[in-house]
Design a protein around this motif. Structure first.
Motif, PDB file in Angstrom:
ATOM      1  N   PRO A  48      -7.415  -1.142  -4.582  1.00  0.00           N
ATOM      2  CA  PRO A  48      -8.081  -0.059  -3.850  1.00  0.00           C
ATOM      3  C   PRO A  48      -7.277   1.238  -3.819  1.00  0.00           C
ATOM      4  O   PRO A  48      -7.852   2.332  -3.833  1.00  0.00           O
TER       5      PRO A  48
ATOM      6  N   ALA B 188      -7.734   2.831  -7.173  1.00  0.00           N
ATOM      7  CA  ALA B 188      -9.087   3.383  -7.245  1.00  0.00           C
ATOM      8  C   ALA B 188      -9.167   4.714  -6.496  1.00  0.00           C
ATOM      9  O   ALA B 188      -9.879   5.636  -6.920  1.00  0.00           O
ATOM     10  N   LEU B 189      -8.432   4.824  -5.398  1.00  0.00           N
ATOM     11  CA  LEU B 189      -8.401   6.089  -4.651  1.00  0.00           C
ATOM     12  C   LEU B 189      -7.768   7.197  -5.483  1.00  0.00           C
ATOM     13  O   LEU B 189      -8.286   8.315  -5.540  1.00  0.00           O
TER      14      LEU B 189
ATOM     15  N   TRP C 140       0.826  -1.212   0.000  1.00  0.00           N
ATOM     16  CA  TRP C 140       0.000   0.000   0.000  1.00  0.00           C
ATOM     17  C   TRP C 140       0.858   1.259   0.000  1.00  0.00           C
ATOM     18  O   TRP C 140       0.588   2.206  -0.733  1.00  0.00           O
TER      19      TRP C 140
END
Length: 219
Positions: free
Chosen positions: A170, A173-174, A15
């Motif tokens: 994710p 997508a952010l 991340w």
């Protein structure tokens, strides 16, 4: 293959790495800001597909060849640099078509954006595939989380590579949401989209030059 605390560290590290701005992030954000959420997600899908090529190649040993062979690395490096700079030059000299984009945003026909979305996907795909540093990254990053005594290291590498790419969805997508929100909420941006093209073009030329001037890791 990997203990729970190592798996959590792997996810957290992934991340953090995906939150770091780079060519992939700028590619997604620029398309999302210019054409909306769908275009940004397509760009993200192309980038993810390109990463999967590197994961598969590294698991099969091709990535190790790039890491060991200066010639292979240099050839792919120059191809990647040329592609990034070509994209940058196209954006620098792109026509200001903000009126057409505004019209496309109001239309819902499938054929209106199909060619453009395909180009966005393949642009993200080749941006990743032609960057040897992505292959080197996977070779350097993933093995740290594989136990030395694990018998099926290629399988473990492929599984962790797949997890890394799923883990990135994710975060990507952010980034896409941020880019599309910028275009949607700032009405002054649309008539100035040609400046976004110019900025993106300059950035991609810069990324291409940086890649061209880079040395093979470990040299």
């Amino acid at each position: 293959m990997i203990e729970l605390h190592q798996l959590l560290m792997f996810v957290a590290a992934g991340w953090l790495l995906n939150l770091t701005p780079g060519p992939d992030v700028f590619y997604m954000v620029s398309h999302a800001a210019r054409q909306g959420m769908r275009a940004g997600l397509v760009a993200s899908a192309g980038i993810t597909a390109g990463c999967m090529v590197h994961v598969a190649a590294a698991a099969l040993g091709v990535g190790a060849l790039l890491a060991a062979s200066a010639t292979a690395f240099t050839v792919l490096k120059w191809l990647g640099a040329a592609y990034l700079m070509w994209m940058g030059i196209k954006l620098l000299f792109a026509k200001n078509d903000s009126k057409l984009l505004a019209q496309d945003a109001r239309e819902t026909g499938i054929s209106a954006g199909s060619i453009s979305l395909a180009r966005i996907f393949w642009g993200g795909f080749w941006t990743n595939v032609l960057n040897p540093k992505v292959a080197i990254f996977f070779l350097a990053f993933i093995p740290q989380f594989i136990s030395p005594d694990y018998a099926h290291k290629s399988l473990a590498f492929a599984a962790l590579g797949l997890l890394f790419n799923i883990n990135a969805i994710p975060v990507n997508a952010l980034w896409v949401y941020m880019g599309s929100s910028l275009a949607r909420r700032a009405g002054w941006l649309r008539p100035r989209l040609h400046w976004l093209d110019r900025t993106a073009g300059a950035m991609f030329i810069g990324f291409g030059l940086k890649l061209a001037l880079s040395e093979k890791p470990g040299t």
